[in-house]
Design a protein around this motif. Structure first.
Motif, PDB file in Angstrom:
ATOM      1  N   ASP A 126      37.781  56.521  59.159  1.00  0.00           N
ATOM      2  CA  ASP A 126      36.578  55.980  59.792  1.00  0.00           C
ATOM      3  C   ASP A 126      36.011  54.244  59.710  1.00  0.00           C
ATOM      4  OD1 ASP A 126      35.605  58.596  59.340  1.00  0.00           O
ATOM      5  OD2 ASP A 126      34.721  58.875  58.001  1.00  0.00           O
ATOM      6  N   ASP A 127      36.861  53.737  58.697  1.00  0.00           N
ATOM      7  CA  ASP A 127      36.324  52.541  59.354  1.00  0.00           C
ATOM      8  C   ASP A 127      37.531  52.449  60.639  1.00  0.00           C
ATOM      9  OD1 ASP A 127      35.944  50.360  58.674  1.00  0.00           O
ATOM     10  OD2 ASP A 127      37.160  49.534  57.323  1.00  0.00           O
ATOM     11  N   ILE A 128      38.440  52.912  61.398  1.00  0.00           N
ATOM     12  CA  ILE A 128      39.304  52.619  62.190  1.00  0.00           C
ATOM     13  C   ILE A 128      38.453  52.890  63.276  1.00  0.00           C
ATOM     14  CG2 ILE A 128      41.390  52.783  63.708  1.00  0.00           C
ATOM     15  CD1 ILE A 128      41.790  50.774  60.940  1.00  0.00           C
ATOM     16  N   ASP A 129      38.380  53.892  62.980  1.00  0.00           N
ATOM     17  CA  ASP A 129      37.237  54.535  64.591  1.00  0.00           C
ATOM     18  C   ASP A 129      36.144  53.671  64.601  1.00  0.00           C
ATOM     19  OD1 ASP A 129      39.195  56.470  64.726  1.00  0.00           O
ATOM     20  OD2 ASP A 129      38.228  57.674  63.503  1.00  0.00           O
ATOM     21  N   ASP A 130      34.722  53.087  63.476  1.00  0.00           N
ATOM     22  CA  ASP A 130      33.992  52.149  63.604  1.00  0.00           C
ATOM     23  C   ASP A 130      34.567  51.093  64.494  1.00  0.00           C
ATOM     24  OD1 ASP A 130      32.748  54.765  62.570  1.00  0.00           O
ATOM     25  OD2 ASP A 130      32.690  53.564  60.565  1.00  0.00           O
ATOM     26  N   THR A 131      35.685  50.342  64.439  1.00  0.00           N
ATOM     27  CA  THR A 131      36.364  49.234  64.585  1.00  0.00           C
ATOM     28  C   THR A 131      36.890  49.848  65.980  1.00  0.00           C
ATOM     29  OG1 THR A 131      37.275  48.296  62.238  1.00  0.00           O
ATOM     30  CG2 THR A 131      37.890  47.411  64.271  1.00  0.00           C
ATOM     31  N   ILE A 132      37.099  50.711  66.382  1.00  0.00           N
ATOM     32  CA  ILE A 132      37.418  50.662  67.765  1.00  0.00           C
ATOM     33  C   ILE A 132      36.059  50.814  68.587  1.00  0.00           C
ATOM     34  CG2 ILE A 132      38.069  52.828  69.847  1.00  0.00           C
ATOM     35  CD1 ILE A 132      40.933  53.297  67.498  1.00  0.00           C
ATOM     36  N   VAL A 133      35.131  50.953  68.801  1.00  0.00           N
ATOM     37  CA  VAL A 133      34.053  51.667  68.841  1.00  0.00           C
ATOM     38  C   VAL A 133      33.379  49.881  69.306  1.00  0.00           C
ATOM     39  CG1 VAL A 133      31.830  52.599  68.501  1.00  0.00           C
ATOM     40  CG2 VAL A 133      33.253  54.279  68.282  1.00  0.00           C
ATOM     41  N   SER A 134      33.525  49.317  67.819  1.00  0.00           N
ATOM     42  CA  SER A 134      32.885  48.100  68.067  1.00  0.00           C
ATOM     43  C   SER A 134      33.318  47.040  69.496  1.00  0.00           C
ATOM     44  CB  SER A 134      32.586  47.380  66.887  1.00  0.00           C
ATOM     45  OG  SER A 134      33.727  47.253  66.276  1.00  0.00           O
ATOM     46  N   ILE A 135      34.844  47.407  69.606  1.00  0.00           N
ATOM     47  CA  ILE A 135      35.264  46.329  69.975  1.00  0.00           C
ATOM     48  C   ILE A 135      35.578  46.917  71.688  1.00  0.00           C
ATOM     49  CG2 ILE A 135      37.796  45.714  70.819  1.00  0.00           C
ATOM     50  CD1 ILE A 135      38.253  46.070  67.894  1.00  0.00           C
ATOM     51  N   LYS A 136      35.610  48.024  71.595  1.00  0.00           N
ATOM     52  CA  LYS A 136      34.869  49.350  73.211  1.00  0.00           C
ATOM     53  C   LYS A 136      33.966  48.682  73.452  1.00  0.00           C
ATOM     54  CE  LYS A 136      38.463  52.377  73.228  1.00  0.00           C
ATOM     55  NZ  LYS A 136      38.703  54.264  73.823  1.00  0.00           N
ATOM     56  N   ALA A 137      32.514  48.508  72.785  1.00  0.00           N
ATOM     57  CA  ALA A 137      31.040  48.038  72.844  1.00  0.00           C
ATOM     58  C   ALA A 137      30.562  46.712  73.621  1.00  0.00           C
ATOM     59  CB  ALA A 137      30.538  48.752  71.590  1.00  0.00           C
ATOM     60  N   ALA A 138      31.685  45.454  72.492  1.00  0.00           N
ATOM     61  CA  ALA A 138      31.655  44.513  73.103  1.00  0.00           C
ATOM     62  C   ALA A 138      32.605  44.270  74.446  1.00  0.00           C
ATOM     63  CB  ALA A 138      32.442  43.507  71.974  1.00  0.00           C
ATOM     64  N   TYR A 139      33.568  45.197  74.710  1.00  0.00           N
ATOM     65  CA  TYR A 139      34.103  44.772  76.561  1.00  0.00           C
ATOM     66  C   TYR A 139      33.140  45.972  77.414  1.00  0.00           C
ATOM     67  CZ  TYR A 139      38.939  42.210  75.044  1.00  0.00           C
ATOM     68  OH  TYR A 139      39.730  41.636  75.206  1.00  0.00           O
ATOM     69  N   ALA A 140      32.733  46.609  76.803  1.00  0.00           N
ATOM     70  CA  ALA A 140      31.850  46.991  77.910  1.00  0.00           C
ATOM     71  C   ALA A 140      30.554  46.206  78.259  1.00  0.00           C
ATOM     72  CB  ALA A 140      31.392  48.636  77.627  1.00  0.00           C
ATOM     73  N   GLU A 141      30.354  45.631  77.080  1.00  0.00           N
ATOM     74  CA  GLU A 141      29.396  44.486  78.235  1.00  0.00           C
ATOM     75  C   GLU A 141      29.558  43.681  79.178  1.00  0.00           C
ATOM     76  OE1 GLU A 141      27.593  42.568  74.274  1.00  0.00           O
ATOM     77  OE2 GLU A 141      26.863  44.320  73.292  1.00  0.00           O
ATOM     78  N   GLY A 142      30.676  43.667  78.949  1.00  0.00           N
ATOM     79  CA  GLY A 142      31.257  42.940  80.018  1.00  0.00           C
ATOM     80  C   GLY A 142      30.603  41.411  80.674  1.00  0.00           C
ATOM     81  N   SER A 143      29.617  41.279  78.955  1.00  0.00           N
ATOM     82  CA  SER A 143      28.763  39.792  80.234  1.00  0.00           C
ATOM     83  C   SER A 143      29.845  37.872  78.951  1.00  0.00           C
ATOM     84  CB  SER A 143      26.862  39.326  79.297  1.00  0.00           C
ATOM     85  OG  SER A 143      27.317  40.026  78.072  1.00  0.00           O
ATOM     86  N   GLU A 144      30.002  37.341  79.842  1.00  0.00           N
ATOM     87  CA  GLU A 144      31.366  36.229  79.592  1.00  0.00           C
ATOM     88  C   GLU A 144      29.998  35.124  78.832  1.00  0.00           C
ATOM     89  OE1 GLU A 144      33.977  35.513  79.128  1.00  0.00           O
ATOM     90  OE2 GLU A 144      34.424  37.425  79.549  1.00  0.00           O
ATOM     91  N   GLY A 145      30.215  35.011  77.290  1.00  0.00           N
ATOM     92  CA  GLY A 145      29.446  33.838  76.706  1.00  0.00           C
ATOM     93  C   GLY A 145      29.678  32.679  77.135  1.00  0.00           C
ATOM     94  N   ASN A 146      28.521  31.473  77.166  1.00  0.00           N
ATOM     95  CA  ASN A 146      29.113  30.125  76.915  1.00  0.00           C
ATOM     96  C   ASN A 146      28.882  29.372  76.801  1.00  0.00           C
ATOM     97  OD1 ASN A 146      26.061  29.813  77.809  1.00  0.00           O
ATOM     98  ND2 ASN A 146      25.793  30.781  79.642  1.00  0.00           N
ATOM     99  N   ILE A 147      29.557  28.283  76.325  1.00  0.00           N
ATOM    100  CA  ILE A 147      28.949  26.777  75.349  1.00  0.00           C
ATOM    101  C   ILE A 147      27.587  26.649  75.062  1.00  0.00           C
ATOM    102  CG2 ILE A 147      29.348  25.338  77.403  1.00  0.00           C
ATOM    103  CD1 ILE A 147      30.823  25.598  73.893  1.00  0.00           C
ATOM    104  N   TRP A 148      26.840  27.496  76.059  1.00  0.00           N
ATOM    105  CA  TRP A 148      25.777  26.650  76.423  1.00  0.00           C
ATOM    106  C   TRP A 148      24.852  27.735  75.108  1.00  0.00           C
ATOM    107  CZ3 TRP A 148      25.147  21.612  76.681  1.00  0.00           C
ATOM    108  CH2 TRP A 148      26.567  21.189  77.932  1.00  0.00           C
ATOM    109  N   GLU A 149      24.828  28.991  75.047  1.00  0.00           N
ATOM    110  CA  GLU A 149      24.355  29.506  73.977  1.00  0.00           C
ATOM    111  C   GLU A 149      24.204  29.255  72.512  1.00  0.00           C
ATOM    112  OE1 GLU A 149      26.200  33.979  74.147  1.00  0.00           O
ATOM    113  OE2 GLU A 149      25.754  33.534  76.543  1.00  0.00           O
TER     114      GLU A 149
END
Length: 174
Positions: A126-149
């Motif tokens: 379950d811990d591994i599955d939750d981690t995969i979901v959170s990583i994929k969600a972070a990649y799905a957002e697709g927005s790159e951050g910038n230093i000014w944030e």
């Protein structure tokens, strides 16, 4: 402090909290990181105390470093036995640098080694599955951050506090 000693100190200071955060259960994560900091400070204190007792002798400062050498050797040996971070393994799989199933199995094995044989297979999975979901969600957002944030919203508060602490620490050293 030699450059090599400083480099090893920086790796322990900055790399260890990241590894601890990626591998420990959320409910004790802060405690483990705080304990790491406590042990570093206690090590510095004990080294200073031993060094201060021998400082009047020629080369007495060497006792301070000699006292910490066996502890550093034990720590170095221990670091070689640590498994890779499960989150890092899963991140590589999501990035396409390995199969998801293989890296998922490796991540479960790494988590089992870190949390002990008594850890429930279901909890680990379950811990591994939750981690995969959170990583994929972070990649799905697709927005790159910038230093000014870091100068906006809640990041500004954290940046100000963190920067202030570092500045205050350096001022005290001078």
């Amino acid at each position: 402090m030699s450059l090599n000693h400083y480099g090893a100190h920086c790796q322990a200071m900055h790399g260890a909290p990241l590894y601890i955060a990626e591998t420990s259960p959320a409910q004790i994560r802060g405690t483990l990181i705080s304990l790491k900091e406590l042990f570093i400070v206690l090590g510095i204190l004990f080294g200073y105390l031993i060094g201060s007792l021998e400082i009047d002798n020629v080369g007495g400062w060497r006792y301070m470093f000699g006292f910490s050498a066996p502890i550093a050797a034990i720590m170095a040996i221990g670091m070689w036995t640590l498994p890779p971070s499960p989150k890092w393994l899963l991140l590589r799989a999501v990035q396409g640098k390995g199969s998801v199933e293989d890296n998922k199995k490796k991540a479960i094995q790494a988590l089992r080694k870190l949390r002990g044989r008594s850890a429930s297979e279901k909890v680990l999975t379950d811990d591994i599955d939750d981690t995969i979901v959170s990583i994929k969600a972070a990649y799905a957002e697709g927005s790159e951050g910038n230093i000014w944030e870091i100068f906006e919203g809640p990041s500004l508060k954290a940046f100000t506090i963190g920067g202030g602490l570092v500045l205050f620490q350096q001022v005290l050293i001078l």
